[in-house]
Scaffold this active site. Structure first.
Site, PDB file in Angstrom:
ATOM      1  CD  GLN A 241      42.792  -4.482  12.921  1.00  0.00           C
ATOM      2  OE1 GLN A 241      44.013  -4.328  12.874  1.00  0.00           O
ATOM      3  NE2 GLN A 241      41.951  -3.703  12.283  1.00  0.00           N
ATOM      4  N   GLY A 242      41.946  -8.897  15.290  1.00  0.00           N
ATOM      5  CA  GLY A 242      42.515 -10.153  14.803  1.00  0.00           C
ATOM      6  C   GLY A 242      42.352 -10.269  13.302  1.00  0.00           C
TER       7      GLY A 242
ATOM      8  CB  SER B 151      47.955  -9.799  10.804  1.00  0.00           C
ATOM      9  OG  SER B 151      47.834  -8.451  10.442  1.00  0.00           O
TER      10      SER B 151
ATOM     11  CB  SER C  12      47.988  -4.125  19.131  1.00  0.00           C
ATOM     12  OG  SER C  12      48.883  -4.065  18.053  1.00  0.00           O
TER      13      SER C  12
ATOM     14  CD  GLU D 180      41.844   8.643   8.470  1.00  0.00           C
ATOM     15  OE1 GLU D 180      41.430   8.535   9.635  1.00  0.00           O
ATOM     16  OE2 GLU D 180      42.953   9.097   8.184  1.00  0.00           O
TER      17      GLU D 180
HETATM   18  C1  LIG Z   1      53.401  -2.586  15.819  1.00  0.00           C
HETATM   19  C2  LIG Z   1      52.465  -3.411  15.014  1.00  0.00           C
HETATM   20  C3  LIG Z   1      51.162  -3.604  15.464  1.00  0.00           C
HETATM   21  C4  LIG Z   1      50.280  -4.395  14.738  1.00  0.00           C
HETATM   22  N1  LIG Z   1      49.029  -4.587  15.247  1.00  0.00           N
HETATM   23  C5  LIG Z   1      48.169  -5.414  14.586  1.00  0.00           C
HETATM   24  C6  LIG Z   1      46.898  -5.707  15.134  1.00  0.00           C
HETATM   25  O1  LIG Z   1      46.537  -5.219  16.204  1.00  0.00           O
HETATM   26  N2  LIG Z   1      46.083  -6.534  14.469  1.00  0.00           N
HETATM   27  C7  LIG Z   1      46.435  -7.079  13.245  1.00  0.00           C
HETATM   28  O2  LIG Z   1      45.627  -7.798  12.664  1.00  0.00           O
HETATM   29  N3  LIG Z   1      47.647  -6.823  12.701  1.00  0.00           N
HETATM   30  C8  LIG Z   1      48.529  -6.012  13.339  1.00  0.00           C
HETATM   31  N4  LIG Z   1      49.782  -5.771  12.803  1.00  0.00           N
HETATM   32  C9  LIG Z   1      50.167  -6.472  11.581  1.00  0.00           C
HETATM   33  C10 LIG Z   1      50.427  -5.604  10.367  1.00  0.00           C
HETATM   34  O3  LIG Z   1      49.224  -5.175   9.789  1.00  0.00           O
HETATM   35  C11 LIG Z   1      51.275  -6.450   9.415  1.00  0.00           C
HETATM   36  O4  LIG Z   1      52.525  -6.653  10.022  1.00  0.00           O
HETATM   37  C12 LIG Z   1      51.492  -5.783   8.083  1.00  0.00           C
HETATM   38  O5  LIG Z   1      50.290  -5.687   7.348  1.00  0.00           O
HETATM   39  C13 LIG Z   1      52.543  -6.521   7.234  1.00  0.00           C
HETATM   40  O6  LIG Z   1      52.290  -7.880   7.140  1.00  0.00           O
HETATM   41  P1  LIG Z   1      53.465  -8.937   7.452  1.00  0.00           P
HETATM   42  O7  LIG Z   1      53.974  -8.612   8.798  1.00  0.00           O
HETATM   43  O8  LIG Z   1      52.910 -10.299   7.235  1.00  0.00           O
HETATM   44  O9  LIG Z   1      54.597  -8.645   6.403  1.00  0.00           O
HETATM   45  P2  LIG Z   1      54.668  -9.190   4.898  1.00  0.00           P
HETATM   46  O10 LIG Z   1      53.363  -8.956   4.232  1.00  0.00           O
HETATM   47  O11 LIG Z   1      55.228 -10.561   4.893  1.00  0.00           O
HETATM   48  O12 LIG Z   1      55.722  -8.192   4.300  1.00  0.00           O
HETATM   49  C14 LIG Z   1      57.139  -8.386   4.378  1.00  0.00           C
HETATM   50  C15 LIG Z   1      57.800  -7.378   3.463  1.00  0.00           C
HETATM   51  O13 LIG Z   1      57.357  -7.601   2.114  1.00  0.00           O
HETATM   52  C16 LIG Z   1      56.837  -6.424   1.563  1.00  0.00           C
HETATM   53  N5  LIG Z   1      55.755  -6.745   0.637  1.00  0.00           N
HETATM   54  C17 LIG Z   1      54.732  -7.625   0.820  1.00  0.00           C
HETATM   55  N6  LIG Z   1      53.885  -7.596  -0.225  1.00  0.00           N
HETATM   56  C18 LIG Z   1      54.378  -6.694  -1.098  1.00  0.00           C
HETATM   57  C19 LIG Z   1      53.957  -6.211  -2.369  1.00  0.00           C
HETATM   58  N7  LIG Z   1      52.830  -6.623  -2.969  1.00  0.00           N
HETATM   59  N8  LIG Z   1      54.715  -5.272  -2.955  1.00  0.00           N
HETATM   60  C20 LIG Z   1      55.859  -4.828  -2.374  1.00  0.00           C
HETATM   61  N9  LIG Z   1      56.309  -5.236  -1.193  1.00  0.00           N
HETATM   62  C21 LIG Z   1      55.569  -6.157  -0.559  1.00  0.00           C
HETATM   63  C22 LIG Z   1      56.353  -5.623   2.753  1.00  0.00           C
HETATM   64  O14 LIG Z   1      56.311  -4.236   2.479  1.00  0.00           O
HETATM   65  C23 LIG Z   1      57.418  -5.951   3.800  1.00  0.00           C
HETATM   66  O15 LIG Z   1      58.518  -5.105   3.644  1.00  0.00           O
HETATM   67  C24 LIG Z   1      50.690  -4.983  13.517  1.00  0.00           C
HETATM   68  C25 LIG Z   1      51.988  -4.785  13.059  1.00  0.00           C
HETATM   69  C26 LIG Z   1      52.876  -4.022  13.797  1.00  0.00           C
HETATM   70  C27 LIG Z   1      54.267  -3.826  13.278  1.00  0.00           C
END
Ligand SMILES: Cc1cc2nc3c(=O)[nH]c(=O)nc-3n(C[C@H](O)[C@H](O)[C@H](O)COP(=O)(O)OP(=O)(O)OC[C@H]3O[C@@H](n4cnc5c(N)ncnc54)[C@H](O)[C@@H]3O)c2cc1C
Lengths: 324, 395
Positions: free
Chosen positions: B128-129, B131, B163, B246
């Site tokens: 899944q691409g 993020s 992933s 779901e």
């Molecule tokens: C194990 C794992 C597998 C993953 N696999 C995939 C995958 O296969 N494909 C894919 O596309 N993505 C994948 N992801 C990505 C995942 O969806 C993102 O990490 C997640 O949506 C958070 O985005 P970010 O990492 O940019 O964090 P950010 O959005 O930068 O968040 C950082 C912090 O800010 C907080 N925050 C941000 N916005 C708000 C708000 N509006 N209100 C309050 N708090 C906020 C968040 O809760 C977090 O604590 C994976 C992530 C993990 C950990």
């Protein structure tokens, strides 16, 4: 498997909720806590709905539904803070004449822990039920003496300290005692789950109305996340309370004792934490006698002590997992 | 309300149990986490066995090659799989749970006939691409660009946290096709074959120390327009259609794993001593175990409520978010207790003395995958506050 209420069950809950809103307004709830405030005719109205005999067989004058239905009814009663010895009346319906229609009001004491003999709603009651490890005993309230607490922590739950346990007539053996402890615990947990939903509703309404910094306080994320957590705790509590109710009806699906102890833990946490959030969301108003937030909190404190402590419940769950 | 199996569910359960017993016994030992070719072929082998036995795509409609099982049967299948210690979905996750259902709902006939069978047989692995480095919680702000050029989209940009990308044949991608539209409106959903020129996959090392996910660098990758799923610029909606797929079973596999880890922690604390008595003899440990055990039971009941509702044709608003937050909270609490019980044994990520100590450390770290991945806890709280409780939006 089907762990969502049926249409009939949803209608039952709606009926109790509407009745409570109409006949047990918060003024009525508060007045029940005052000396002599227990209103027997109002209690009889509640009984006439079938509230106490919901899971009592029809040939014994009950509604003939399952125990899970009694659980759902108690959840609805808890959400509206309906006062009085609801658990005692439900346990004693079908066992003691007159309880099911509200003409005889029972109160209950679960003997086991040391300390003063505290009984809720004693002055409003006609009979006292005493549960101990050997069985269940029945006494007339007139045969017991005690001192009323001047300032009960929950203003809607009057409390009396008995001087001693009166002589009783044995109405059931240790099996009945065990069944009543389990069921009593779960009915209190159901009220706790309802209580947690009731305080969340009150807090959310206030958060939408009250404005600071030129906007509703409910738009601030600090409060949003507190309230979202409240909602989640309620859903967790409901889930385990419903599962425990069904486990009583279908004992082959799992450990009744683990389900009941677990339901106590999740529901007590939901009620006490959500009521704390409710007070906090109300700001200074939350610290007043006038606003109902504290009534949810204090009722939760009463309910979470019924039929065993939180720590006992935690140890029960642990032991039952470990010996699986 | 009932918890017992209906007559037909009981029959289904015993059939599944019977089949699993033989099937699981015939599987080789699983490969290590960084052996991607090994993982791929192991997961494909299991998926093929499911396919041949008629259990692949258990919740997919029969007309698309699935079994068309009810949500309750799906839950039963997962319960029995865990009890039999069967392999989990592994690298098949995105294909079976997300890309496949999306193609079923929105794909063309050609896309369906080209992709669905490969997902079901285990021959095709998907990733899944979605993020990007600049777009996580605020996914709709994504910037990977796709320009139309003849019969192709020319895609450039960067994806992250993808992933299983190392093992994948296809990637379900969200790309920006119209940069002038409002952010939710200029997005499209593309099927990107992973062997196209211009794709650079760089594995990222996770907190576990393994390469579970990767970065994708995309430099003028030419993706055929025929790989557009749904309409151009309608990708945001397409990405969300799987929500209607779901039925409450999304986290059952994870919850089963957690329940097993919890049992192992109990056994470990009964078998290990500190200060002359077993760790289990410590009241404070036992009480914490009780609270976590109650939460796990509540999470099971919550799952059964969601599955029951799913069987009636849809989820209650917020129930998926609520479950996920509660599950992440419990998983963290269990991990914290594990570290307390392990004490100095937590210094090793490898198992010590034949006990599952390293597994317990891994499980604590895995809690973050649940509280971060797929919409963080905070984002789920926002959803509940605004959509369930009706609190006003912040801006
Ligand atoms: C194990 C794992 C597998 C993953 N696999 C995939 C995958 O296969 N494909 C894919 O596309 N993505 C994948 N992801 C990505 C995942 O969806 C993102 O990490 C997640 O949506 C958070 O985005 P970010 O990492 O940019 O964090 P950010 O959005 O930068 O968040 C950082 C912090 O800010 C907080 N925050 C941000 N916005 C708000 C708000 N509006 N209100 C309050 N708090 C906020 C968040 O809760 C977090 O604590 C994976 C992530 C993990 C950990």
């Amino acid at each position: 498997m089907d762990l969502q209420p049926t249409d009939d069950q949803a209608a039952l809950v709606e009926m109790i909720t509407a009745f409570a809103a109409d006949r047990f307004s918060i003024e009525t709830v508060r007045s029940f806590g005052e000396q002599g405030g227990f209103d027997r005719s109002r209690w009889a109205e509640l009984a006439a709905l079938g509230t106490f005999g919901i899971s009592v067989p029809e040939e014994q004058g009950g509604v003939g539904l399952h125990f899970i239905d009694a659980v759902l009814v108690h959840e609805a009663l808890g959400a509206s803070l309906v006062p009085g010895p609801l658990v005692a009346a439900t346990l004693a319906s079908g066992v003691i004449d007159g309880v099911i229609d509200g003409t005889v009001v029972p109160c209950i004491i679960n003997v086991g822990s040391e300390g003063p003999l505290l009984v809720e709603n004693f002055r409003s009651s006609d009979v006292l039920l005493i549960i101990d490890d050997q069985g269940v005993g029945l006494a007339r309230c007139d045969d017991a003496t005690g001192v009323d607490i001047g300032h009960p922590t929950d203003p809607t739950t009057p409390v009396t300290i008995l001087d001693s346990l009166p002589k009783t007539e044995r109405i059931g053996d240790s099996d009945l005692a065990r069944a009543w402890r389990r069921r009593g615990s779960l009915l209190a947990s159901a009220q706790l789950a309802g209580n947690s939903a009731g305080s969340t509703k009150l807090a959310v309404e206030y958060a939408k109305e009250r404005e600071q910094f030129g906007r509703p306080i409910g738009s601030f994320q600090g409060l949003k996340h507190l309230l979202a957590d409240s909602w989640i705790r309620t859903e967790m509590a409901r889930s385990s309370v419903w599962a425990a109710g069904v486990t009583i009806d279908e004992p082959e699906v799992g450990s009744i004792d683990r389900a009941i102890a677990g339901a106590r833990l999740t529901s007590a946490r939901a009620a006490t934490e959500n009521a704390k959030t409710c007070v906090q969301v109300h700001g200074g108003m939350g610290f007043t006698w006038e606003v109902d937030a504290h009534l949810f909190l204090k009722r939760a404190w009463v309910l979470e002590t019924q039929f065993g402590s939180i720590d006992d419940a935690a140890e029960d769950v642990a032991d039952l997992y470990a010996t699986r | 309300m009932h918890l017992r199996d209906s007559e037909s569910d009981a029959i289904f359960r015993s059939e599944v149990r019977e089949w699993l017993r033989g099937a699981v016994a015939s599987m080789p030992t699983p490969p290590s986490p960084d052996d991607w070719p090994g993982r791929r072929s192991y997961d494909a082998k299991w998926q093929r066995m499911l396919f041949d036995a008629g259990y692949a795509g258990i919740n997919w409609p029969a007309e698309h090659g699935g079994r068309g099982a009810t949500p309750t049967e799906h839950l039963i299948f997962l319960e029995e799989s865990a009890a039999a210690k069967a392999p989990d979905v592994g690298v098949g996750f995105v294909g079976q749970m997300h890309a496949g259902p999306t193609i079923i709902a929105e794909g063309t006939d050609a896309q369906k006939s080209h992709h669905l069978r490969g997902i079901l047989t285990g021959d095709h692995v998907w990733c899944q691409g979605f993020s990007e480095p600049g777009s996580g919680s605020d996914l709709a702000s994504l910037r990977t660009r796709a320009f139309r050029d003849g019969d192709d989209y020319v895609v450039s940009g960067q994806k992250i946290w993808t992933s299983h990308a190392v093992a994948a044949d296809y990637c379900e991608m969200l790309v920006r096709t119209d940069p002038n539209e409002l952010k939710h409106k200029g997005i499209s959903w593309l099927i990107m074959p992973m062997d196209l020129p211009g794709i650079d996959v760089r594995p990222l090392v996770t907190v576990h120390g393994s390469t579970e996910f990767a970065e994708l660098f995309l430099d003028e990758v030419r993706v055929p327009v025929a790989n557009l799923v749904g309409d151009e610029n309608d990708g945001w909606r397409v990405a969300n259609v799987t929500l209607s797929f779901e039925r409450g079973t999304g986290f059952v596999g994870e919850l089963l794993d957690t329940t097993n880890v919890f049992q192992e922690l109990i056994q470990y604390s009964k078998a290990s001593s500190r200060n002359g008595k077993t760790i289990w003899d410590d009241d404070s440990i036992r009480r914490e175990v009780g609270i976590i055990g109650a939460d796990l039971d509540a999470l099971w009941a919550f799952t059964k409520r969601n599955v029951s509702q799913g069987a009636r044709g849809g989820m209650v608003m917020g129930s998926g978010s609520g479950f996920k937050v509660a599950f992440a909270t419990t998983q963290h609490r269990l991990g914290d207790l594990a570290l307390r019980v392990l004490d100095r044994a937590s210094l090793s990520m490898d198992d010590l003395g034949g006990e599952p100590t390293g597994e317990l450390v891994h499980s604590k770290l895995h809690a973050f995958a649940i509280s971060l991945g797929g919409g963080t806890t905070q984002i789920q709280q926002n959803i509940i506050a605004e959509r369930v409780l009706g609190l006003p939006r912040e801006r």
